[in-house]
Every structure is written in C-alpha cells, then in structure tokens.
Design a protein around this motif. Structure first.
Motif, mmCIF file in Angstrom:
data_model
loop_
_atom_site.group_PDB
_atom_site.id
_atom_site.type_symbol
_atom_site.label_atom_id
_atom_site.label_comp_id
_atom_site.label_asym_id
_atom_site.label_seq_id
_atom_site.Cartn_x
_atom_site.Cartn_y
_atom_site.Cartn_z
ATOM 1 N N GLU A 90 11.641 6.152 7.463
ATOM 2 C CA GLU A 90 10.679 6.482 8.523
ATOM 3 C C GLU A 90 9.299 6.885 7.960
ATOM 4 O OE1 GLU A 90 10.984 5.881 11.743
ATOM 5 O OE2 GLU A 90 8.992 6.704 12.095
ATOM 6 N N ASN A 91 9.290 7.689 6.893
ATOM 7 C CA ASN A 91 7.992 8.101 6.344
ATOM 8 C C ASN A 91 7.324 6.988 5.553
ATOM 9 O OD1 ASN A 91 8.040 10.644 7.437
ATOM 10 N ND2 ASN A 91 9.203 11.491 5.706
ATOM 11 N N GLU A 92 8.107 6.314 4.751
ATOM 12 C CA GLU A 92 7.518 5.276 3.888
ATOM 13 C C GLU A 92 6.892 4.122 4.670
ATOM 14 O OE1 GLU A 92 11.034 5.684 1.570
ATOM 15 O OE2 GLU A 92 9.988 4.589 -0.018
ATOM 16 N N ILE A 93 7.426 3.822 5.847
ATOM 17 C CA ILE A 93 6.876 2.674 6.584
ATOM 18 C C ILE A 93 5.560 3.009 7.293
ATOM 19 C CG2 ILE A 93 9.103 1.510 6.895
ATOM 20 C CD1 ILE A 93 9.062 2.530 9.833
ATOM 21 N N ARG A 94 5.143 4.271 7.239
ATOM 22 C CA ARG A 94 3.915 4.645 7.966
ATOM 23 C C ARG A 94 2.652 4.563 7.113
ATOM 24 N NH1 ARG A 94 5.634 3.483 12.786
ATOM 25 N NH2 ARG A 94 7.771 4.138 12.957
ATOM 26 N N THR A 95 2.744 4.081 5.868
ATOM 27 C CA THR A 95 1.539 4.005 5.028
ATOM 28 C C THR A 95 0.717 2.772 5.404
ATOM 29 O OG1 THR A 95 2.580 2.646 3.339
ATOM 30 C CG2 THR A 95 2.807 5.043 3.077
ATOM 31 N N LEU A 96 -0.556 2.811 5.001
ATOM 32 C CA LEU A 96 -1.460 1.698 5.279
ATOM 33 C C LEU A 96 -0.997 0.430 4.562
ATOM 34 C CD1 LEU A 96 -3.901 1.813 7.074
ATOM 35 C CD2 LEU A 96 -5.346 2.163 5.069
ATOM 36 N N ARG A 160 -6.721 6.924 14.716
ATOM 37 C CA ARG A 160 -5.939 6.753 13.479
ATOM 38 C C ARG A 160 -6.524 7.623 12.354
ATOM 39 N NH1 ARG A 160 -2.461 2.071 11.333
ATOM 40 N NH2 ARG A 160 -1.373 3.002 13.072
ATOM 41 N N TYR A 161 -7.853 7.646 12.283
ATOM 42 C CA TYR A 161 -8.544 8.442 11.263
ATOM 43 C C TYR A 161 -8.171 9.923 11.431
ATOM 44 C CZ TYR A 161 -12.468 10.709 8.890
ATOM 45 O OH TYR A 161 -13.231 11.502 8.080
ATOM 46 N N ASP A 162 -8.223 10.416 12.666
ATOM 47 C CA ASP A 162 -7.894 11.827 12.930
ATOM 48 C C ASP A 162 -6.452 12.141 12.514
ATOM 49 O OD1 ASP A 162 -10.417 12.126 13.930
ATOM 50 O OD2 ASP A 162 -9.819 12.064 16.049
ATOM 51 N N GLU A 163 -5.557 11.200 12.820
ATOM 52 C CA GLU A 163 -4.145 11.377 12.456
ATOM 53 C C GLU A 163 -3.979 11.495 10.944
ATOM 54 O OE1 GLU A 163 -1.998 8.565 15.669
ATOM 55 O OE2 GLU A 163 -1.590 8.052 13.569
ATOM 56 N N MET A 164 -4.681 10.602 10.225
ATOM 57 C CA MET A 164 -4.546 10.575 8.764
ATOM 58 C C MET A 164 -5.142 11.841 8.147
ATOM 59 S SD MET A 164 -5.476 6.596 8.235
ATOM 60 C CE MET A 164 -4.595 5.962 6.848
ATOM 61 N N VAL A 165 -6.283 12.273 8.672
ATOM 62 C CA VAL A 165 -6.916 13.495 8.162
ATOM 63 C C VAL A 165 -5.990 14.688 8.426
ATOM 64 C CG1 VAL A 165 -8.867 15.075 8.504
ATOM 65 C CG2 VAL A 165 -9.274 12.616 8.322
ATOM 66 N N ALA A 166 -5.384 14.695 9.614
ATOM 67 C CA ALA A 166 -4.476 15.805 9.951
ATOM 68 C C ALA A 166 -3.287 15.848 8.994
ATOM 69 C CB ALA A 166 -3.987 15.655 11.395
ATOM 70 N N LYS A 167 -2.917 14.663 8.461
ATOM 71 C CA LYS A 167 -1.802 14.621 7.508
ATOM 72 C C LYS A 167 -2.265 14.968 6.091
ATOM 73 C CE LYS A 167 0.910 10.897 9.514
ATOM 74 N NZ LYS A 167 1.138 9.478 9.257
ATOM 75 N N GLY A 168 -3.567 15.243 5.934
ATOM 76 C CA GLY A 168 -4.083 15.633 4.622
ATOM 77 C C GLY A 168 -4.530 14.457 3.768
ATOM 78 N N GLU A 169 -4.601 13.240 4.379
ATOM 79 C CA GLU A 169 -5.014 12.078 3.579
ATOM 80 C C GLU A 169 -6.540 12.021 3.488
ATOM 81 O OE1 GLU A 169 -3.067 8.402 4.875
ATOM 82 O OE2 GLU A 169 -1.394 9.626 5.580
ATOM 83 N N THR A 170 -7.042 11.484 2.377
ATOM 84 C CA THR A 170 -8.487 11.325 2.229
ATOM 85 C C THR A 170 -8.827 9.890 2.609
ATOM 86 O OG1 THR A 170 -8.273 12.762 0.337
ATOM 87 C CG2 THR A 170 -10.415 11.677 0.615
ATOM 88 N N VAL A 171 -9.532 9.733 3.711
ATOM 89 C CA VAL A 171 -9.858 8.380 4.165
ATOM 90 C C VAL A 171 -11.293 8.305 4.629
ATOM 91 C CG1 VAL A 171 -7.658 7.353 4.879
ATOM 92 C CG2 VAL A 171 -8.738 9.021 6.360
ATOM 93 N N ASN A 172 -11.776 7.067 4.673
ATOM 94 C CA ASN A 172 -13.140 6.818 5.091
ATOM 95 C C ASN A 172 -13.072 6.110 6.448
ATOM 96 O OD1 ASN A 172 -15.234 4.604 5.264
ATOM 97 N ND2 ASN A 172 -16.062 5.802 3.551
ATOM 98 N N PHE A 173 -13.850 6.595 7.432
ATOM 99 C CA PHE A 173 -13.756 6.033 8.788
ATOM 100 C C PHE A 173 -14.034 4.530 8.798
ATOM 101 C CE2 PHE A 173 -15.689 4.665 12.773
ATOM 102 C CZ PHE A 173 -14.631 4.923 13.637
ATOM 103 N N GLU A 174 -15.048 4.101 8.032
ATOM 104 C CA GLU A 174 -15.410 2.673 8.035
ATOM 105 C C GLU A 174 -14.247 1.804 7.543
ATOM 106 O OE1 GLU A 174 -17.939 1.442 9.512
ATOM 107 O OE2 GLU A 174 -18.685 3.457 9.953
ATOM 108 N N ASP A 175 -13.491 2.337 6.557
ATOM 109 C CA ASP A 175 -12.339 1.578 6.039
ATOM 110 C C ASP A 175 -11.263 1.474 7.112
ATOM 111 O OD1 ASP A 175 -13.563 1.419 3.620
ATOM 112 O OD2 ASP A 175 -12.348 2.977 2.642
ATOM 113 N N VAL A 176 -11.055 2.569 7.829
ATOM 114 C CA VAL A 176 -10.016 2.557 8.870
ATOM 115 C C VAL A 176 -10.412 1.567 9.968
ATOM 116 C CG1 VAL A 176 -8.741 3.954 10.564
ATOM 117 C CG2 VAL A 176 -9.361 4.950 8.369
ATOM 118 N N LEU A 177 -11.694 1.579 10.349
ATOM 119 C CA LEU A 177 -12.177 0.665 11.391
ATOM 120 C C LEU A 177 -12.022 -0.787 10.937
ATOM 121 C CD1 LEU A 177 -13.565 0.156 14.106
ATOM 122 C CD2 LEU A 177 -15.779 0.457 12.982
#
Ligand code: DC
Length: 228
Positions: A90-96, A160-177
C-alpha cells in the motif's frame, strides 16, 4: 433498496478515491481502487527490471502477468490495502515513480484485459463503488450510476503538492503540475481504453466544491438510482 454498481472515472488527483471511499462507507458498499491495481503491476515490473525510465520489456510483462496476484485486504482501521503476491504494498505504490510506471503499464492491452477481467468478477454481486479511468466505459458499461469527476490541472496539482508536503516530501509545484499534465495526456491519448466520459455519465467538476458539497451531490444521485 436496489443494489447497484457505482462507476467513478476521471483524471488523476481529482479526488475520485475520496469520493468513492466516502460513499462506500456510508452505504456499506465495497470500494475498489482500480488505480492501485495498475500501480501494483507497475511496482512488480519495476522490481523485476521490466520497466525502467526509458524502457518496458513488454514480452516479459506479458509472460508474467498471470502470475501477479492482486488482492485488497481491509486493515484494522477499516481501510482497504493493496497486496501484491501476498505482500502489503500500500505505501510503496503511492510514490511518483510507481504512479508514472502505472500510467505506462496501463497502456498495454494485455495488462488492461487481465485487470478488467478481475474487476468484473469483483462486481458480480453489485453493491460496489469502483473508481478508475474506464469503469463506466469498459469495466461496467451497464453501471447504474456513472460519475465523471474533473477539476482543473492546476487545482489537482495543488492538492497533490499539499499532500506530498504534508507527508514531509520535498517537491516543486511546477514538477507536480508537469507530472499531472503528462499523466492526463497519456490517460487520454492511449490507444487502449483511453480516459473518456461515458455518454451516460454525470459530470461533476469539483474545482470549486468542498468535499461536503461534492458528497451531497453524490448522495442525492445515489438515492435516486437505488429507489426500487
Ligand atoms: O488513479 P491512479 O492515479 O491511482 O491511477 C494510476 C494509473 O493507472 C493512472 O495513470 C491511470 C491508470 N489507470 C487506468 O488506466 N485505468 C484504471 N481503471 C485505473 C487507473
């Protein structure tokens, strides 16, 4: 009250699973996240080296597709989790990485045929809420209630960006878009069962709706369709 099949299709990250889970919870229906099944196949292919960033070894995937055992099991908190050959993934399948792979393996006709076959078996007794891309068009064209959920790409990327940030991941909004748009493009333009609104599906654009408002609309539609 009549038991029905509820098919919820739409773009990635537009809240299909939130909507489907909530309705299943309220009605006692079984919830099936078909995206999790494509993600589990993706994980299996990545682990075996049949899918890299640039390549898919289709004949290997085809040879092994029938040995992939997929199962949903409910955890202690009542949440359905994906099991791949008996392992909780369940956790492993949720990565980008796995999501991108899922978007690619889901273009393969033999993968789709196998997963659609399994999904149709799950719906034999009705009383099911299934979300995905082809549920109302291919898996259950006779579903009594079909929803096509949509929201703008920017809003979906922000969620999606908010979800990832809440999980502590470092992401860039433009990449997510960019990723959201790339997956939309692949989902809509693949040759096999592309994402399409079924002609009898009801469109809900939730760009400006709260989850409560969205569920209220769904609840009303469900009540209409289950009247004897
Ligand atoms: O809904 P999701 O993001 O978990 O889906 C992962 C990928 O699987 C997505 O790129 C589209 C694909 N998919 C599909 O082709 N058909 C489905 N019924 C469900 C998902």
């Amino acid at each position: 009250m009549k038991k029905i099949i509820v098919a919820i299709d739409g773009f990635s990250s537009c809240g299909k699973s939130t909507m489907a889970k909530e309705l299943a919870h309220e009605t006692g229906y079984i919830y099936v996240d078909t995206g999790a099944m494509y993600r589990a196949v993706s994980l299996f292919c990545i682990r075996n080296g049949w899918m890299t960033e640039t390549e898919m070894i289709e004949d290997q995937i085809e040879k092994n597709i029938s040995s992939i055992q997929l199962e949903f099991k409910t955890n202690a908190g009542g949440k359905a989790e994906m099991y791949l050959n008996g392992e909780n993934v369940e956790n492993e399948i949720r990565t980008l990485e796995v999501a991108n792979g899922a978007s690619r393996v889901s273009t393969l006709g033999f993968v789709r045929r196998e997963l659609v076959r399994q999904q149709q078996i799950m719906g034999l007794q009705k009383g099911i809420v299934m979300d995905g891309r082809d549920i109302g068009t291919v898996v259950f064209p006779e579903a009594e209630l079909k929803i096509f959920l949509t929201a703008s790409a920017e809003i979906r990327a922000q969620r999606r960006y908010d979800e990832m940030v809440a999980k502590g991941e470092t992401v860039n909004f433009e990449d997510v878009l960019a990723n959201v748009k790339e997956r939309d493009d692949r989902d809509q333009n693949r040759a096999e069962s592309p994402l399409r609104k079924a002609s009898d599906a009801i469109v809900i654009d939730n760009s400006t709706l709260s989850i409560r408002q969205q569920q209220e609309i769904l609840r009303t539609l469900f009540a209409e369709k289950t009247l004897d």
